[in-house]
Design a protein around this motif. Structure first.
Motif, PDB file in Angstrom:
ATOM      1  N   ALA A 167       0.853  -1.197   0.000  1.00  0.00           N
ATOM      2  CA  ALA A 167       0.000   0.000   0.000  1.00  0.00           C
ATOM      3  C   ALA A 167       0.879   1.234   0.000  1.00  0.00           C
ATOM      4  CB  ALA A 167      -0.929   0.003   1.210  1.00  0.00           C
ATOM      5  N   LEU A 168       0.379   2.310  -0.594  1.00  0.00           N
ATOM      6  CA  LEU A 168       1.029   3.617  -0.540  1.00  0.00           C
ATOM      7  C   LEU A 168      -0.076   4.636  -0.292  1.00  0.00           C
ATOM      8  CD1 LEU A 168       3.545   5.365  -0.759  1.00  0.00           C
ATOM      9  CD2 LEU A 168       3.184   5.483  -3.236  1.00  0.00           C
ATOM     10  N   CYS A 169      -0.208   5.072   0.960  1.00  0.00           N
ATOM     11  CA  CYS A 169      -1.335   5.915   1.363  1.00  0.00           C
ATOM     12  C   CYS A 169      -0.832   7.188   2.034  1.00  0.00           C
ATOM     13  CB  CYS A 169      -2.246   5.177   2.338  1.00  0.00           C
ATOM     14  SG  CYS A 169      -2.819   3.559   1.766  1.00  0.00           S
ATOM     15  N   ASP A 170      -1.554   8.297   1.791  1.00  0.00           N
ATOM     16  CA  ASP A 170      -1.260   9.576   2.434  1.00  0.00           C
ATOM     17  C   ASP A 170      -2.421   9.967   3.339  1.00  0.00           C
ATOM     18  OD1 ASP A 170       1.344  10.592   1.457  1.00  0.00           O
ATOM     19  OD2 ASP A 170       0.385  10.405  -0.500  1.00  0.00           O
ATOM     20  N   TYR A 171      -2.083  10.596   4.471  1.00  0.00           N
ATOM     21  CA  TYR A 171      -3.086  10.994   5.447  1.00  0.00           C
ATOM     22  C   TYR A 171      -2.814  12.444   5.854  1.00  0.00           C
ATOM     23  CZ  TYR A 171      -3.305   5.893   5.833  1.00  0.00           C
ATOM     24  OH  TYR A 171      -3.402   4.554   5.554  1.00  0.00           O
ATOM     25  N   ALA A 172      -3.868  13.284   5.868  1.00  0.00           N
ATOM     26  CA  ALA A 172      -3.766  14.669   6.297  1.00  0.00           C
ATOM     27  C   ALA A 172      -4.426  14.810   7.664  1.00  0.00           C
ATOM     28  CB  ALA A 172      -4.445  15.595   5.285  1.00  0.00           C
ATOM     29  N   LEU A 173      -3.634  15.209   8.670  1.00  0.00           N
ATOM     30  CA  LEU A 173      -4.128  15.376  10.036  1.00  0.00           C
ATOM     31  C   LEU A 173      -4.146  16.867  10.332  1.00  0.00           C
ATOM     32  CD1 LEU A 173      -3.067  12.440   9.793  1.00  0.00           C
ATOM     33  CD2 LEU A 173      -2.241  12.636  12.137  1.00  0.00           C
ATOM     34  N   MET A 174      -5.320  17.416  10.666  1.00  0.00           N
ATOM     35  CA  MET A 174      -5.445  18.867  10.780  1.00  0.00           C
ATOM     36  C   MET A 174      -6.304  19.274  11.959  1.00  0.00           C
ATOM     37  SD  MET A 174      -6.111  19.760   6.767  1.00  0.00           S
ATOM     38  CE  MET A 174      -7.348  18.455   6.602  1.00  0.00           C
ATOM     39  N   ASP A 175      -6.024  20.476  12.487  1.00  0.00           N
ATOM     40  CA  ASP A 175      -6.920  21.164  13.408  1.00  0.00           C
ATOM     41  C   ASP A 175      -7.283  22.483  12.730  1.00  0.00           C
ATOM     42  OD1 ASP A 175      -8.070  22.743  15.514  1.00  0.00           O
ATOM     43  OD2 ASP A 175      -7.123  21.395  16.962  1.00  0.00           O
ATOM     44  N   LEU A 176      -8.567  22.781  12.643  1.00  0.00           N
ATOM     45  CA  LEU A 176      -8.996  23.999  11.962  1.00  0.00           C
ATOM     46  C   LEU A 176      -8.565  25.259  12.708  1.00  0.00           C
ATOM     47  CD1 LEU A 176     -12.566  22.914  10.788  1.00  0.00           C
ATOM     48  CD2 LEU A 176     -10.423  22.905   9.496  1.00  0.00           C
ATOM     49  N   ASP A 177      -8.261  25.113  13.975  1.00  0.00           N
ATOM     50  CA  ASP A 177      -7.742  26.221  14.772  1.00  0.00           C
ATOM     51  C   ASP A 177      -6.243  26.335  14.515  1.00  0.00           C
ATOM     52  OD1 ASP A 177      -6.810  28.008  16.665  1.00  0.00           O
ATOM     53  OD2 ASP A 177      -8.002  27.178  18.316  1.00  0.00           O
ATOM     54  N   LYS A 178      -5.829  27.376  13.823  1.00  0.00           N
ATOM     55  CA  LYS A 178      -4.430  27.509  13.410  1.00  0.00           C
ATOM     56  C   LYS A 178      -3.490  27.805  14.565  1.00  0.00           C
ATOM     57  CE  LYS A 178      -5.433  28.831   8.644  1.00  0.00           C
ATOM     58  NZ  LYS A 178      -5.195  29.830   7.572  1.00  0.00           N
ATOM     59  N   THR A 179      -4.033  28.069  15.758  1.00  0.00           N
ATOM     60  CA  THR A 179      -3.175  28.313  16.915  1.00  0.00           C
ATOM     61  C   THR A 179      -2.781  27.001  17.605  1.00  0.00           C
ATOM     62  OG1 THR A 179      -5.012  28.524  18.501  1.00  0.00           O
ATOM     63  CG2 THR A 179      -4.338  30.511  17.302  1.00  0.00           C
ATOM     64  N   LYS A 180      -3.383  25.892  17.189  1.00  0.00           N
ATOM     65  CA  LYS A 180      -3.129  24.600  17.810  1.00  0.00           C
ATOM     66  C   LYS A 180      -1.999  23.850  17.088  1.00  0.00           C
ATOM     67  CE  LYS A 180      -6.444  24.801  20.885  1.00  0.00           C
ATOM     68  NZ  LYS A 180      -7.617  23.908  20.827  1.00  0.00           N
ATOM     69  N   LYS A 181      -1.408  22.901  17.797  1.00  0.00           N
ATOM     70  CA  LYS A 181      -0.404  22.002  17.221  1.00  0.00           C
ATOM     71  C   LYS A 181      -0.970  20.584  17.230  1.00  0.00           C
ATOM     72  CE  LYS A 181       3.584  24.765  18.642  1.00  0.00           C
ATOM     73  NZ  LYS A 181       4.870  24.780  19.402  1.00  0.00           N
ATOM     74  N   VAL A 182      -0.951  19.964  16.069  1.00  0.00           N
ATOM     75  CA  VAL A 182      -1.516  18.625  15.940  1.00  0.00           C
ATOM     76  C   VAL A 182      -0.535  17.579  16.449  1.00  0.00           C
ATOM     77  CG1 VAL A 182      -2.193  16.854  14.258  1.00  0.00           C
ATOM     78  CG2 VAL A 182      -3.110  19.150  14.086  1.00  0.00           C
ATOM     79  N   THR A 183      -1.091  16.551  17.125  1.00  0.00           N
ATOM     80  CA  THR A 183      -0.300  15.416  17.608  1.00  0.00           C
ATOM     81  C   THR A 183      -0.914  14.130  17.091  1.00  0.00           C
ATOM     82  OG1 THR A 183       0.424  16.514  19.648  1.00  0.00           O
ATOM     83  CG2 THR A 183       0.428  14.109  19.650  1.00  0.00           C
ATOM     84  N   VAL A 184      -0.070  13.210  16.642  1.00  0.00           N
ATOM     85  CA  VAL A 184      -0.538  11.870  16.304  1.00  0.00           C
ATOM     86  C   VAL A 184       0.036  10.910  17.345  1.00  0.00           C
ATOM     87  CG1 VAL A 184       1.369  11.507  14.659  1.00  0.00           C
ATOM     88  CG2 VAL A 184      -0.665  10.047  14.565  1.00  0.00           C
ATOM     89  N   GLU A 185      -0.849  10.092  17.916  1.00  0.00           N
ATOM     90  CA  GLU A 185      -0.425   9.081  18.887  1.00  0.00           C
ATOM     91  C   GLU A 185      -0.516   7.710  18.240  1.00  0.00           C
ATOM     92  OE1 GLU A 185      -1.707   7.061  23.174  1.00  0.00           O
ATOM     93  OE2 GLU A 185      -2.726   8.870  22.472  1.00  0.00           O
ATOM     94  N   ILE A 186       0.602   7.015  18.171  1.00  0.00           N
ATOM     95  CA  ILE A 186       0.620   5.656  17.633  1.00  0.00           C
ATOM     96  C   ILE A 186       0.219   4.700  18.758  1.00  0.00           C
ATOM     97  CG2 ILE A 186       1.986   3.895  16.460  1.00  0.00           C
ATOM     98  CD1 ILE A 186       1.595   6.510  14.866  1.00  0.00           C
ATOM     99  N   VAL A 187      -0.898   4.009  18.581  1.00  0.00           N
ATOM    100  CA  VAL A 187      -1.431   3.116  19.605  1.00  0.00           C
ATOM    101  C   VAL A 187      -0.856   1.710  19.453  1.00  0.00           C
ATOM    102  CG1 VAL A 187      -3.554   2.124  20.572  1.00  0.00           C
ATOM    103  CG2 VAL A 187      -3.542   4.475  19.687  1.00  0.00           C
TER     104      VAL A 187
END
Length: 253
Positions: A167-187
């Motif tokens: 597989a070759l997949c792309d994922y966009a992780l976003m917060d609409l509030d531009k003052t926030k910093k997005v975090t991804v947690e690998i479970v």
């Protein structure tokens, strides 16, 4: 979810995947074989699993002993998966490293008890690994049509819980509030280190890599935080054989 393994629900080994191997194998090769399937030669953490292992060996007609995942390393005994040595069941007169630094379980002689064994001794063995626990059905093959994710969303690799396949997949992780910093947690993460990688980029464009993940991690709480309100992830699985993929959650702060 155990893919090609079998699910065991027994004592402290509740929700463990196992695969019994009757081929006579030396401990180093047995551990290598198990690790090739993202597993380890069995650790034992209670009497219930110890008894289960003994009964299973008897059921397969094994009489001369069974390898377990315990080994004497740097003046102490360690399990092959790095878990705590919180249970033991030594035969009388053991442990005794003069017999060897690996450990086997007696089946006929000292049934269910442990004895030191030379690491070149060939015996059957069992591979074990954690079962996945989630209420989701296996996700479809291929990349998701919806590749945008926001805080509170969960992301699963293609065919999550089963062999992922290429597989070759792309994922966009976003917060609409531009003052926030997005975090991804690998479970949970399980891939083939030869050829399957999850690359996490800072922002939706550009080439700044925050982290590249590959190989077997298992259950974890690894967190990667962007400098902005967006993260791009790329899952590049060129193999996907005998592995269960990954599960992640999106948060922001």
């Amino acid at each position: 979810v155990c893919d090609t393994y079998h699910l065991l629900q027994q004592g402290k080994s509740d929700d463990t995947c196992y695969l019994f191997n009757t081929q006579l194998t030396a401990q180093p090769q047995a551990e290598s074989n198990c690790k090739g399937q993202q597993a380890h030669v069995s650790p034992i953490h209670d009497q219930a699993f110890n008894d289960y292992l003994k009964r299973t060996a008897v059921g397969y007609g094994i009489t001369n002993g069974l390898l377990i995942g315990l080994k004497f390393v740097d003046d102490k005994y360690v399990w092959s998966d790095g878990s705590d040595v919180d249970y033991s069941n030594w035969a009388p007169g053991f442990p005794d490293t003069s017999f060897g630094e690996c450990v086997s379980m007696g089946i006929n002689l000292f049934a269910g008890k442990w004895m030191n064994t030379d690491c070149s001794t060939t015996l059957p063995y069992m591979c074990t690994k954690p079962a996945l626990s989630h209420d989701e059905t296996v996700t479809p093959e291929g990349c998701s049509d919806d590749n945008e994710f926001y805080p509170g969303d969960e992301i699963f690799s293609p065919t999550w819980g089963s062999a992922t396949g290429p597989a070759l997949c792309d994922y966009a992780l976003m917060d609409l509030d531009k003052t926030k910093k997005v975090t991804v947690e690998i479970v949970f993460f399980e891939s083939n280190s030869c050829c399957d990688t999850l690359t996490i980029y800072d922002g939706l464009s550009g080439s700044k890599v925050l982290k590249t993940i590959t190989g077997y991690i298992g259950f974890t709480s690894m967190k990667v935080t962007a400098s902005t309100n967006a993260i791009r992830m790329e899952w590049n699985a060129k193999s996907g054989v005998d592995v269960r993929g990954w599960h992640a959650k999106v948060t922001s702060a």
